[in-house]
Structure formats: structure tokens, C-alpha cells
Write a protein that holds these residues in place. Structure first.
Motif, short mmCIF file in Angstrom:
data_model
loop_
_atom_site.label_atom_id
_atom_site.label_comp_id
_atom_site.label_asym_id
_atom_site.label_seq_id
_atom_site.Cartn_x
_atom_site.Cartn_y
_atom_site.Cartn_z
N PHE A 100 0.84 -1.21 0.00
CA PHE A 100 0.00 0.00 0.00
C PHE A 100 0.87 1.25 0.00
O PHE A 100 0.64 2.20 -0.76
CB PHE A 100 -0.91 -0.01 1.22
N ASP A 101 1.90 1.26 0.85
CA ASP A 101 2.78 2.43 0.95
C ASP A 101 3.51 2.70 -0.36
O ASP A 101 3.71 3.86 -0.74
CB ASP A 101 3.79 2.24 2.07
N LYS A 104 1.05 4.27 -2.76
CA LYS A 104 0.76 5.63 -2.31
C LYS A 104 1.90 6.58 -2.64
O LYS A 104 1.67 7.75 -3.01
CB LYS A 104 0.50 5.62 -0.80
N SER A 105 3.15 6.09 -2.53
CA SER A 105 4.30 6.94 -2.80
C SER A 105 4.47 7.25 -4.28
O SER A 105 5.04 8.29 -4.64
CB SER A 105 5.58 6.28 -2.27
N GLU A 109 -1.10 12.41 -5.25
CA GLU A 109 -1.86 12.54 -4.00
C GLU A 109 -3.36 12.53 -4.23
O GLU A 109 -4.12 12.06 -3.38
CB GLU A 109 -1.46 13.83 -3.28
N GLY A 112 -5.20 9.25 -3.58
CA GLY A 112 -5.52 8.96 -2.19
C GLY A 112 -6.60 9.88 -1.65
O GLY A 112 -7.49 9.44 -0.90
N GLU A 113 -6.54 11.14 -2.02
CA GLU A 113 -7.53 12.11 -1.53
C GLU A 113 -8.93 11.75 -1.98
O GLU A 113 -9.91 12.00 -1.26
CB GLU A 113 -7.15 13.51 -2.03
N LEU A 117 -7.47 4.70 -3.62
CA LEU A 117 -6.47 3.72 -3.26
C LEU A 117 -6.93 2.96 -2.01
O LEU A 117 -7.19 3.57 -0.97
CB LEU A 117 -5.12 4.41 -3.01
N LYS A 118 -7.02 1.65 -2.11
CA LYS A 118 -7.56 0.83 -1.03
C LYS A 118 -6.46 -0.03 -0.39
O LYS A 118 -5.63 -0.60 -1.08
CB LYS A 118 -8.65 -0.10 -1.56
N LYS A 119 -6.51 -0.11 0.93
CA LYS A 119 -5.58 -0.96 1.69
C LYS A 119 -6.31 -2.21 2.13
O LYS A 119 -7.46 -2.14 2.60
CB LYS A 119 -5.02 -0.22 2.89
N ASN A 218 -7.97 -2.89 -5.70
CA ASN A 218 -7.69 -1.69 -6.49
C ASN A 218 -7.83 -1.95 -7.99
O ASN A 218 -7.16 -1.31 -8.80
CB ASN A 218 -6.27 -1.20 -6.17
#
Length: 371
Positions: A100-101, A104-105, A109, A112-113, A117-119, A218
Motif C-alpha cells: 500500500f505504501d 501511495k508513494s 496525491e 488517495g484524496e 487507493l484501497k488498503k 484496487n
């Protein structure tokens, strides 16, 4: 500028390299745990052999006589899988978080906002890992199989020794092995090799369960998967032919006919393959032009990365990563000494020592400032 798909692929290859080191350390400890009671098992076996009647002995009778040995064997196998279970809990949690990280990186952004993006739930991944079969058995099945195979190996070794008139203490050595050879010349050593293969394959299975759940959660961001094989002299033919091939999110071949099979990490025992996710373009994700900068749009073009060999991959990694994987001296030889990754190995695939490298090409050490 590397695209998101190129960056994701390169980071997954690096993760696979570090995972190989992690697996080796974990499996070594697990196999040591399996062998903890070998001395007690050998002592019980020697005592049990005193009760074996003269003449031919049936497997059924021998199994009864060796009941104390079977109990120790069961305890050893139970410990092995108990420790493996705890490793899997920690491992699935780490893999779920790191996957996930990483996404996200790399993703803008705004992804995610918008909550795109799902964990995944690491607990659910763990449950799937221990309940879903790999190589024909779920984890409980592998527990039963290792226990049965290990005890059968002991019984067969004892029966063969008795039939050949071998003394009890020599039979025990045939089972456990000898200290002079680090216990590797006994029947139990084959069970250690089997346990090692199970350990490696279970961890690979867990990693792929996490990857599959992440992809499923995802799927609105993902358009395909791309198989990544570790290409070296140990790579199996089934993995070689699948390297860089694309598959749909539900594992159907894209523009080829080679099936997904059980997938990377599970195609065969100790499979080191993995796969990368191919993200959709920003337009196909439903993002708007004003959501992204020009650079972000360029990086999110949805294109599939070109096939890359391991030597090509490591040559474009940052110096610190090269040094971490190869060691600082070989890292400098790669960057400044004019050597290629293949120069660090013999034709048979053996890793050359630094002294051997220096004998082969002393000039490379001078070019790298290592003299």
C-alpha cells in the motif's frame, strides 16, 4: 522521466531481492527449530530398538515399537509449523502495509484524496494464506504430510538397518546422521530439505495472496499484470518463458497462449517469480486534467514497461541499492570499474570472490579506485 509503471516494477524487483534474503534467514531458523529435538529422538530410538524382536519385523509392529519416537517427531513438526504460523502473521501484515505504501508513494496525491487507493485487511490475507492450497495442500495438509513423511523415513531406515543386521547404534546414526558431517548424512536431512522447501513456498504463497488481494481491492486502478522472473542460471524453464508476459487482472493471457498456472511464487517449489501491476492511464482512472500536473500526466500514461533483464535493472539502480545488493566493492566495480553483473559469476553461475575478481581483472579495480 520514469513512468509510474516503470517505477513500480523496479521497486518490486528490489523488494523481491530483499525478500530472498529474508526468506533465507527465516527458513534457516525454522529448520533449526525442526531439528531441536533430534538428540532426544535419537536417544529414544536407541532405547526403542532394544525392544525390537529378533527376525523379520513388519512395518506395523515396528511402528508400534517406535511410538515414543513418533511422539517426538510430532512435537518437532508441530513446533516448526507453529513458528511458521507466527512468521506468516507478521509477514502478511508487513507485505500488506509495504504494498500500500509503495503505491501511495508513486501515485499522485489526488488518488488517495479521492479514496481511490484501497488498503487490504492483513488479517484476511493471513487467513487466506493458511487455508488456501498451494502445490496441492493447505498449510494443515503440509503439516500432516511432513510429519508422516518424516516418521516413515525413520521407520524405513530402521527396518532396512535391521534387515541388514546393522547394530542399533549404527542404525541411529543412519537416521540422525553424524556430528562429523554436521548431521547431513542421516535420513532426517531429507526431511530438513523438504521442510525448507515448504517454508520458502509458504512465504512466496503468502506474498502472492497479499498481492492478489491488493490487486482485487484496487482493480479500478489496474489494467493488467506483468510476470517478473528472476533471470539467472537457476531460473526454471516455466518461469523463463513467462517473464514479461502480460495477463488480465483475472489471470487471462494477453496476446499469447501461455497460462498463468498457479501464478508467480507458486508455479513450482521455491519459485522466485513475482509480478508487477500495470496501472491504468490517468484518463482511464477517471481523473480530470486539472487534477494533475503535466509531469504527473506524463508519468501516468498507462504504458507497459519494456522487458528488462536483471543485469539491466541493477545497472540503473542508485548506488546505495547496488552496494546493498552486491556489496560496496562490487558496486564500485559495476559503476566505475567497467564490469558487468555477469562478470561477478563463473560460467556455472558461482559467485566469484573479490580475490578471484582481482585476479581476473586487476585493471577494473584500478579504474574503480580500489587499488
Amino acid at each position: 522521466m520514469a513512468t509510474i509503471n516503470e517505477g513500480f516494477r523496479d521497486e518490486l524487483i528490489a523488494h523481491r531481492v530483499h525478500l530472498t534474503r529474508y526468506e533465507a534467514g527465516v527458513v534457516s531458523k525454522l529448520v533449526a527449530a525442526l531439528s531441536t529435538d533430534d538428540a532426544e529422538l535419537a536417544a529414544r530410538l536407541l532405547v526403542a530398538l532394544e525392544d525390537v524382536p529378533a527376525g523379520a519385523v513388519s512395518v506395523k509392529k515396528l511402528t508400534q515399537v517406535l511410538a515414543p519416537v513418533r511422539d517426538i517427531n510430532r512435537k518437532a513438526v508441530t513446533r516448526f509449523f507453529g513458528e511458521l504460523g507466527q512468521v506468516l502473521k507478521d509477514f502478511t501484515e508487513y507485505e500488506a502495509g509495504s504494498g500500500f505504501d509503495l503505491m501511495k508513494s508513486l501515485l499522485p496525491e489526488v488518488v488517495g484524496e479521492r479514496g481511490l487507493l484501497k488498503k487490504i485487511d492483513a488479517g484476511q490475507a493471513y487467513v487466506r494464506t493458511v487455508t488456501e492450497p498451494f502445490h496441492g495442500y493447505a498449510l494443515k495438509g503440509w503439516t500432516d504430510k511432513l510429519e508422516a513423511d518424516r516418521f516413515a523415513r525413520i521407520v524405513n531406515t530402521v527396518r532396512t538397518g535391521l534387515g541388514s543386521g546393522i547394530a542399533p547404534d549404527e542404525i541411529v546414526k543412519s537416521v540422525r546422521g553424524t556430528k562429523a558431517r554436521n548431521w547431513q548424512d542421516g535420513a532426517l536431512n531429507k526431511s530438513r530439505a523438504n521442510a525448507s522447501a515448504i517454508g520458502y513456498s509458504t512465504l512466496a504463497h503468502a506474498a502472492q495472496v497479499v498481492r492478489e488481494q491488493t490487486a482485487a481491492a484496487n482493480d479500478h486502478l489496474i489494467k493488467a499484470k506483468q510476470w517478473l522472473s528472476t533471470l539467472d542460471n537457476k531460473t526454471s524453464p516455466p518461469c523463463r518463458i513467462r517473464d514479461a508476459l502480460q495477463y488480465t487482472p483475472d489471470n487471462q493471457p494477453i496476446k499469447h497462449g501461455i497460462p498463468w498456472g498457479d501464478g508467480p511464487g507458486r508455479l513450482h517449489f521455491h519459485c522466485r517469480s513475482t509480478y508487477t501491476l500495470i496501472f491504468r492511464s490517468w484518463q482511464d482512472m477517471g481523473l480530470l486534467p486539472d487534477d494533475l500536473t503535466s509531469a504527473e500526466k506524463e508519468r501516468m500514461n498507462g504504458e507497459v514497461p519494456a522487458a528488462s533483464t536483471y543485469p539491466e535493472w541493477i545497472s540503473r539502480q542508485r548506488a546505495s541499492r547496488q552496494d546493498d545488493i552486491l556489496g560496496p566493492v562490487r558496486g564500485k566495480l559495476l559503476r566505475s570499474g567497467g564490469l558487468k553483473l555477469t562478470s561477478f559469476y563463473t560460467e556455472a553461475g558461482r559467485w566469484l570472490t573479490l580475490d578471484e575478481l582481482r585476479q581476473r581483472d586487476a585493471a577494473a579495480f584500478k579504474r574503480a579506485g580500489l587499488e
